[in-house]
Design an enzyme around this catalytic site. Structure first.
Site, mmCIF file in Angstrom:
data_model
loop_
_atom_site.group_PDB
_atom_site.id
_atom_site.type_symbol
_atom_site.label_atom_id
_atom_site.label_comp_id
_atom_site.label_asym_id
_atom_site.label_seq_id
_atom_site.Cartn_x
_atom_site.Cartn_y
_atom_site.Cartn_z
ATOM 1 N N SER A 2 45.407 -4.329 18.440
ATOM 2 C CA SER A 2 45.011 -6.166 18.995
ATOM 3 C C SER A 2 44.416 -6.047 17.235
ATOM 4 C CB SER A 2 43.320 -6.256 19.446
ATOM 5 O OG SER A 2 42.598 -5.392 18.663
ATOM 6 N N HIS A 46 46.926 -4.974 25.224
ATOM 7 C CA HIS A 46 47.696 -6.205 24.688
ATOM 8 C C HIS A 46 48.796 -5.507 24.853
ATOM 9 C CE1 HIS A 46 44.139 -7.837 22.437
ATOM 10 N NE2 HIS A 46 43.835 -7.266 22.071
ATOM 11 N N LYS A 55 44.227 -10.685 29.759
ATOM 12 C CA LYS A 55 44.668 -11.372 28.673
ATOM 13 C C LYS A 55 46.686 -11.531 29.390
ATOM 14 C CE LYS A 55 42.791 -8.268 24.788
ATOM 15 N NZ LYS A 55 41.727 -8.589 25.948
#
Lengths: 83, 394
Positions: free
Chosen positions: B185, B213, B244
């Site tokens: 990240s 991610h 996310k």
């Protein structure tokens, strides 16, 4: 490995991390309290120690380490487990 | 009341920031206008510091699903699934996730952080060994602490270093749990996942990959790095998040283990946490259905990432990794990074300031996260704001 030999080797490894600190490093020197190593420097020191002694040091065991002597004992224990 | 000495270090950082007069960790977005725009301090601001990779937070279908669930099932569950009961939709989302990944089963957690805490502490305990990448997210470190396992770090993205440390375990290597992330990240760099799979197989160990991610970002179906590298079948557990690319809140784990249904009950962060609200579950189910087919959004995201990466490179900035949804500008000095971050905000661009010890290599970072919802004009405006920093030589 003899404890005093490990301490001597460890003092050599710790010395560059403690640059600028007017402390004579002995077995009883506090790694964070006297040498002022922050968490990042401690982790860099761990990597240097792992390379030098060809061991893996569990990070959970670091909670018990206060002094150079404590770390030397952990190195001996880790080396024994890795053998 | 006397000062708590445990807070000394954090208090010192807060005082340091107060002295400079900039508070990057307490930013208030007064109004959210769209997935990529907000009002901060009265200024229209481009949001380049979210993890809203596919721009799913304002998706009309997700909002409609959430609204319907809110009306039909209420605002919250008021308890944990084990003690207070699951709603049908919790289990339906788990089956959706298992299908999406082609795995036997899934467990839904209330956040991505708890998914790592819950899985690691259920899979390992005192006397067990967990091997983690040195640049792992705090949730992985904290999961290992909660597990009470022997936790050994290996050099970031270094499969040879992992193999060396596995060899030191001797016969115990087969019982070790290896944990890596798909995309990291902070810098946005990818794991050499095929190499890690090779090590895992060599020693017969268990591999958990956090795709927080990379889910929705990488792969034809959006399954993440394991899909791109063709190793999904060799990954024992995939952990991920809804916060996310899915544009919501929550976390999950999927796996082929026959113990999936036992693991949830061995996981304190699952057992003792309130379950996700019906609207969250409903919107996430809709988002997951759309994510799988969102090839166009992934292409747009990659095009935006490449545009930002090229623009910032042309300005002479050092960047953390190849073009990816996370584009990190390496600044080095903490105080300069702080002032630079503030400069960007005052020029209408919000990014993340990341400083040691959360960052690798003692670097301070200005971390941009790109969204498929950014327009090319917004990407250019982000580059222009970076270019207006007096330190830029170009």
């Amino acid at each position: 490995m003899n404890h005093q030999d490990v301490v001597a080797q460890l003092i050599e490894l710790v010395t560059p991390f403690a640059e600028g600190r007017p402390v004579v490093i002995t077995e009883n020197t506090g790694i964070t309290s006297e040498l002022g190593l922050d968490s990042l420097k401690v982790m860099d020191l761990v990597v240097a120690v792992e390379d030098e002694f060809d061991i893996s040091v569990p990070i959970n065991a670091l909670a018990e380490v206060r002094t150079v002597g404590d770390f030397a004992s952990l190195i001996q224990k880790s080396a024994g487990e890795n053998a | 009341m006397k000062e708590n000495p445990r807070l000394k270090a954090v208090r010192a950082v807060r005082q340091e920031l107060a002295a400079v007069g900039i508070d990057p960790f307490g930013v208030q977005i007064d109004q959210i206008v769209s997935p990529t725009e907000g009002i901060i301090d009265g200024r229209p601001t481009i949001l380049a510091g979210t993890n809203n990779y596919l721009g799913m937070t304002f998706d009309a279908d997700c909002i409609a699903s959430a609204r319907e669930a809110l009306e039909s099932s209420g605002t919250g569950t008021t308890g944990s699934r084990m003690a207070n009961g699951s709603y049908a939709s919790h289990r339906e989302l788990e089956l959706d996730l298992a299908r999406f990944y082609g795995k036997r089963d899934a467990i839904v957690f209330s956040t991505g952080y708890q998914a790592n805490l819950g899985m690691i502490s259920a899979l390992a305990g005192p006397g067990d060994t967990v091997m983690i990448d040195a640049d792992s997210h705090a949730s992985i470190y904290d999961g290992c602490t909660l597990a009470g396992a022997n936790t050994i770090r290996f050099r970031h993205n270094d499969a040879d270093d992992l193999a060396k440390r596995m060899r030191r375990l001797g016969d115990g290597a087969a019982d070790a749990l290896i944990i890596v992330e798909g995309v990291y990240s902070m810098l946005g760099d990818r794991a050499p996942l095929r190499e890690f799979v090779r090590v895992k197989k060599e020693f017969g160990a268990t591999l958990l990959v956090d795709e927080a991610h990379s889910m929705g970002v990488l792969g034809e179906k959006g399954q993440g790095l394991a899909e791109v590298d063709g190793v999904l079948a060799d990954v024992d557990f995939v952990v991920g998040t809804f916060s996310k690319s899915l544009g919501n809140t929550g976390g999950f784990c999927v796996g082929d283990s026959a113990d999936m249904d036992v693991l949830r009950y061995a996981s304190r962060p699952y057992v003792f946490t309130a379950s996700l609200a019906p609207a969250t579950i409903a919107a996430t189910r809709t988002a997951l259905r759309k994510l799988e087919k969102a090839t166009d959004l992934r292409k747009r995201l990659q095009a935006n990432a490449e545009r930002l990466h090229a623009g910032l490179s042309a300005l002479g900035f050092r960047l953390g990794a190849a073009p990816n949804a996370v584009v990190a500008v390496l600044v080095g000095d903490k105080l300069e990074a702080l002032r630079f971050w503030d400069h960007l905000l005052k020029h209408g661009v919000y990014v993340n300031l990341m400083v040691p010890p959360a960052t690798p290599g003692n670097e301070s970072l200005l971390r941009c996260s790109v969204s498929a919802a950014h327009t090319p004009e917004q990407i250019d405006a982000i580059c222009a704001a970076f270019g207006s920093w007096p330190g830029v030589k170009a």
